[in-house]
Design a protein around this motif. Structure first.
Motif, mmCIF file in Angstrom:
data_model
loop_
_atom_site.group_PDB
_atom_site.id
_atom_site.type_symbol
_atom_site.label_atom_id
_atom_site.label_comp_id
_atom_site.label_asym_id
_atom_site.label_seq_id
_atom_site.Cartn_x
_atom_site.Cartn_y
_atom_site.Cartn_z
ATOM 1 N N VAL A 27 1.386 -1.176 -0.317
ATOM 2 C CA VAL A 27 -0.026 0.051 -0.222
ATOM 3 C C VAL A 27 0.748 1.133 -0.042
ATOM 4 O O VAL A 27 1.720 1.558 0.789
ATOM 5 C CB VAL A 27 -0.937 0.325 1.339
ATOM 6 C CG1 VAL A 27 -1.669 1.545 1.475
ATOM 7 C CG2 VAL A 27 -1.826 -1.466 1.482
ATOM 8 N N ASN A 29 1.506 4.870 0.322
ATOM 9 C CA ASN A 29 0.434 6.160 0.443
ATOM 10 C C ASN A 29 1.344 7.487 0.702
ATOM 11 O O ASN A 29 2.184 7.290 -0.181
ATOM 12 C CB ASN A 29 1.381 6.651 2.103
ATOM 13 C CG ASN A 29 0.857 7.695 3.194
ATOM 14 O OD1 ASN A 29 -1.046 7.991 2.617
ATOM 15 N ND2 ASN A 29 0.686 7.980 4.509
ATOM 16 N N ASP A 188 -3.100 2.554 -4.073
ATOM 17 C CA ASP A 188 -2.352 3.658 -3.104
ATOM 18 C C ASP A 188 -3.637 3.429 -2.000
ATOM 19 O O ASP A 188 -4.222 2.493 -1.829
ATOM 20 C CB ASP A 188 -3.060 5.317 -3.805
ATOM 21 C CG ASP A 188 -4.204 5.181 -4.731
ATOM 22 O OD1 ASP A 188 -5.567 4.137 -3.382
ATOM 23 O OD2 ASP A 188 -4.782 5.703 -5.475
ATOM 24 N N THR A 189 -3.417 4.427 -1.460
ATOM 25 C CA THR A 189 -5.018 4.087 0.087
ATOM 26 C C THR A 189 -6.538 4.157 -0.226
ATOM 27 O O THR A 189 -6.730 3.764 0.277
ATOM 28 C CB THR A 189 -4.559 4.991 1.064
ATOM 29 O OG1 THR A 189 -4.165 6.508 0.038
ATOM 30 C CG2 THR A 189 -2.769 5.721 1.687
ATOM 31 N N ASP A 190 -6.593 5.199 -1.358
ATOM 32 C CA ASP A 190 -7.948 5.077 -1.324
ATOM 33 C C ASP A 190 -8.211 3.249 -1.735
ATOM 34 O O ASP A 190 -9.220 2.612 -1.826
ATOM 35 C CB ASP A 190 -8.265 5.407 -2.885
ATOM 36 C CG ASP A 190 -8.618 6.856 -2.012
ATOM 37 O OD1 ASP A 190 -7.723 7.249 -0.910
ATOM 38 O OD2 ASP A 190 -8.173 7.809 -3.309
ATOM 39 N N SER A 193 -8.530 0.635 1.287
ATOM 40 C CA SER A 193 -8.959 1.384 2.167
ATOM 41 C C SER A 193 -10.377 0.635 1.190
ATOM 42 O O SER A 193 -11.771 0.157 2.368
ATOM 43 C CB SER A 193 -9.659 2.134 1.997
ATOM 44 O OG SER A 193 -8.628 3.455 2.790
#
Length: 210
Positions: A27, A29, A188-190, A193
């Motif tokens: 992941v 950031n 990525d973080t999106d 999640s």
């Protein structure tokens, strides 16, 4: 061979095939890559120091940070990754484009044509960087991995991520083979999640039919 023995062999084959296609999920950031010149402006008299090594060879998270300033807002305390590069570049999540007030394209690293500009600010200096992107999801892999999966640079595969309550299959994942790369998918973080990715979550590569 009886039915029970046949079922056992089939289960073993399926398990081996599944394990062969397992992939580590990294992941990513938001972060910043700098040229030597931009680093000197933002951190005069300093040398980049290592906070921790990253999974890929020779890459690391540094102890240096900068704020990203856009037309509408600021994303603070964004880590610099090393080593320095030939062109400064900023990678953010899609959700952060709204905070900054920019329309950053979804691109692979280094593909910066037409990407917007932002200011990078530290207590000691500021620079304007043309090159803000939302990183396109991709897989680092060795040349041997690429041969095993039957893919080449730029090919698109899918990756199934099994996670509690949010099992997700990501399409349009770009293969990036290189001799020194270790097998790892970057999202990525999106995206992490959305798929409920945790520290030990893995994915399964699905090679698209050609």
């Amino acid at each position: 061979m009886n039915d029970e023995e046949l079922r056992s062999i089939i289960k073993k084959i399926i398990l081996e095939e599944t394990q062969q296609n397992q992939i580590r999920i990294g992941v990513s950031n938001h972060h910043i890559h700098l040229t030597d010149a931009d680093f000197k402006v933002l951190f005069p008299g300093q040398k980049m120091t290592v906070f921790k090594p990253l999974y890929q060879h020779n890459e690391f998270a540094s102890n240096q940070f900068a704020d990203i300033v856009g037309p509408k807002g600021t994303v603070k305390h964004v880590r610099i990754l090393g080593p320095n590069r030939d062109h400064s570049q900023v990678e953010i999540a899609k959700s952060e484009t709204y905070t900054l007030g920019i329309d950053a394209p979804i691109r692979l690293s280094g593909h910066l044509e037409g990407a917007p500009s932002v200011k990078l600010v530290t207590p000691d200096g500021e620079v304007t960087v043309q090159g803000v992107i939302v990183a396109k999801r991709h897989i680092h892999m060795s040349l041997e991995d690429a041969k095993r999966f039957g893919v080449k640079l730029g090919d698109s595969v899918s990756v199934e991520i099994k996670s509690p309550e949010r099992t997700t299959t990501f399409a349009d994942v770009i293969a990036r083979p290189r001799e020194d790369f270790l097998l790892e998918m970057h999202i990525d973080t999106d995206e992490a999640s959305a798929a409920n990715v945790g520290p030990n979550t893995t994915g399964r590569i699905i090679v698209n039919p050609k």
